[in-house]
Enzyme design. Structure first.
Site, mmCIF file in Angstrom:
data_model
loop_
_atom_site.group_PDB
_atom_site.id
_atom_site.type_symbol
_atom_site.label_atom_id
_atom_site.label_comp_id
_atom_site.label_asym_id
_atom_site.label_seq_id
_atom_site.Cartn_x
_atom_site.Cartn_y
_atom_site.Cartn_z
ATOM 1 N N GLU A 134 -53.275 -17.417 49.634
ATOM 2 C CA GLU A 134 -52.794 -18.500 48.769
ATOM 3 C C GLU A 134 -53.627 -19.700 49.154
ATOM 4 O OE1 GLU A 134 -51.371 -21.893 47.791
ATOM 5 O OE2 GLU A 134 -49.792 -21.395 49.228
ATOM 6 N N CYS A 171 -49.579 -27.589 48.409
ATOM 7 C CA CYS A 171 -50.511 -26.927 47.494
ATOM 8 C C CYS A 171 -49.978 -26.962 46.069
ATOM 9 C CB CYS A 171 -50.772 -25.500 47.952
ATOM 10 S SG CYS A 171 -49.291 -24.587 48.407
#
Length: 540
Positions: free
Chosen positions: A292, A326
């Site tokens: 990720e 994020c």
């Protein structure tokens, strides 16, 4: 992997409120006072043995960068080799344990974190990563508790997913651990991710080498201590802090590398992927790569959007935890008819945001993580002063801590740099578009950024929502309707994105856990044939 019968169906942990006079507030305040007054030493942990290398670095408070919280020992090349050997030694026993036995350790860890360990890990996250009490609570406590309760349940569902057997044969899927070790590389910004990256593969029977972020060493150490308290055997997870490039170089050279569980920058993950690809023939099996990575997350509003809800989503989505998520909202697209009111409401909220020491519970924002981040964000703000309109914020001060004010920028250029590049700070860039250009602005949102992690659409018009959902189908792995693009909950919104945002293997679901097993099909025939011929071969 034997079925884990008896693993309870989980429910999401309840966030504590930390209201004045509450017991949890008193316990957290006490932990903060004790931790900030001390200075601990953090060793490596390899095969259950603590190793002090003498190569010392410091863990400091981002909001008070002269305040040292811990001295941590950095691994050398020989320690990485030792960790790989320890993982190999622990693998046979660990992988053969029934799922229920492995799960019991992580379920106990969840219970410990939900009770006696909660103030400690929250305090470490607040002090070491400059999170507010609320941001630490939803991350270091609730989300990590959820990972450790939901993952065993998902693992049981995987184990129970079996093929059809017949009267003639028994068929089984044996969910084996991978052949080799898993390399877990965790980021600074989420303690829960740091706890999940090594433990998800371990739950599935793998042994792990864990390289934590140097800028989140304090909370990482307490995760190690908590897992040992929960009964995790030596060698299952080997704690190897140190230079990331050095550790990765040695680990990725090993033929026993079975997988990488990574959260961090797209550039670093791309480099790992390239290295693994170049060495594919040297590995015992094809390593599983789960990553990720970056995000340039959007909020796009239709002319029918509720202005107040939109403004709150921008303020919370863009500025909570200093934009260091994020999933943080960093680019917004608002119709020209709504923009003046939305802009003014967001600026009004920004004026009320309190930034400072997170030990003051009135604080909404702490400091960015370190000097490197501070300098990078300041550079983007300098660029905005020259090439866009800085509407509010923009101040930077590193005298005591690495403080960057919440900042709102406006640009008329939908291809402007700050709408395209990941900043990872409290900076939101807005573009106002003509109300009539709804389909066209959706195409702009889709093609502006290489990332596809999270995004949100605000509209009251259902047809507009449907159009956005269709046109932005591949623009975000987590897509939100009338909500900010942050705050995914384990078991409710499995998290991950595609394109340059990663492999989209959905942490917080069984999709992720499937990457850490290699299935073997077993067929047992009850009455094997005793002749090689078939009935059709008969003449009559």
């Amino acid at each position: 992997m034997a079925s884990g019968r008896g693993i309870p169906e989980p429910v999401n942990d309840t966030n504590l409120g930390y209201l004045p006079g509450s017991p949890e507030r008193a316990a957290l305040k006490s932990a903060l006072a004790t931790m900030s007054a001390g200075r601990i030493e953090i060793p490596l942990v390899i095969g259950g043995r603590e190793i002090r290398t003498g190569d010392i670095a410091q863990a400091t408070m981002p909001h008070d960068h002269r305040h040292v919280l811990a001295d941590w020992h950095a691994a050398g090349p020989e320690h990485v080799e030792q960790a790989m050997a320890a993982a190999a030694a622990a693998a046979p026993d660990w992988s053969r344990r029934p799922l229920a036995d492995r799960a019991a350790i992580f379920l106990r860890a969840a219970d410990l974190l939900a009770s006696s360990w909660r103030p400690t890990l929250n305090a470490a996250t607040m002090l070491g990563q400059s999170k507010t009490a609320f941001q630490a609570e939803i991350d270091a406590a609730s989300e990590l508790i959820d990972f450790w309760r939901f993952n065993p349940y998902f693992a049981q569902q995987i184990a129970d997913d079996q093929p059809i057997s017949t009267a003639q044969a028994r068929n089984e899927l044996d969910y084996r651990s991978l052949e080799g070790f898993v390399y877990a590389v965790s980021p600074f910004n989420f303690t829960s991710i740091a706890g999940n990256l090594p433990t998800a593969p371990a739950l599935m029977g793998n042994t792990v080498i864990w390289k934590p972020a140097s800028s989140a060493m304090l909370s990482a150490w307490y995760i190690v201590e908590l897992l040992r308290d929960a009964g995790l055997p030596p060698g299952v997870i080997n704690f190897v802090p140190g230079d990331a490039a050095m550790v990765s170089r040695i680990v990725l050279e090993s033929p026993d590398l079975a997988g990488i569980h990574f959260t961090g920058s797209t550039t670093v993950f791309n480099g790992m992927w390239k290295t693994v690809g170049e060495r594919t023939g040297r590995y015992r099996s094809y390593p599983r790569l789960v990553g990720e990575t970056g995000g340039k997350d959007f909020i796009v509003a239709h002319a029918s959007a509720d202005v107040q809800s939109l403004a709150v989503a921008i303020a919370r989505g863009g500025f909570e935890y200093q934009g260091q998520k994020c999933s943080a909202a960093s680019r917004i697209y608002v119709p020209q008819s709504l923009w003046p009111e939305v802009r003014d409401r967001v600026i009004g909220m920004m004026g009320e945001i309190r930034m400072g020491d997170v030990q003051d519970f009135r604080t909404f924002m702490g400091a960015v993580i370190d000097r490197k981040a501070f300098t990078r964000i300041a550079g983007y703000l300098d660029h905005a002063r020259q090439h866009a309109t800085l509407l509010a914020g923009g101040g930077c001060d590193d005298a005591v801590g690495y403080f960057v004010e919440p900042t709102l920028i406006e640009t008329g250029d939908p291809a402007y740099r700050l709408l395209c590049e990941e900043i990872f700070g409290p900076v939101v860039t807005a573009h106002a578009y003509p109300d009539s250009a709804w389909p066209e602005i959706l195409d702009v949102v889709d093609r502006t950024s290489p990332y596809a992690l999270t995004g949100a659409v605000f509209a009251q018009d259902r047809a507009a929502i449907d159009v956005a959902s269709g046109r932005l189908r591949h623009s975000a792995g987590n897509f939100y309707i009338n909500d900010k693009p942050t705050g995914a909950v384990v078991g409710q919104q499995p998290f991950g994105g595609g394109r340059a945002s990663g492999t989209n293997d959905k942490a917080g679901s069984k999709i992720n856990l499937l990457r850490w097993v290699s299935a073997r099909t077993i067929k047992e025939t009850f009455e094997p044939p005793r002749s090689f011929t078939y009935p059709y071969m008969s003449e009559t």
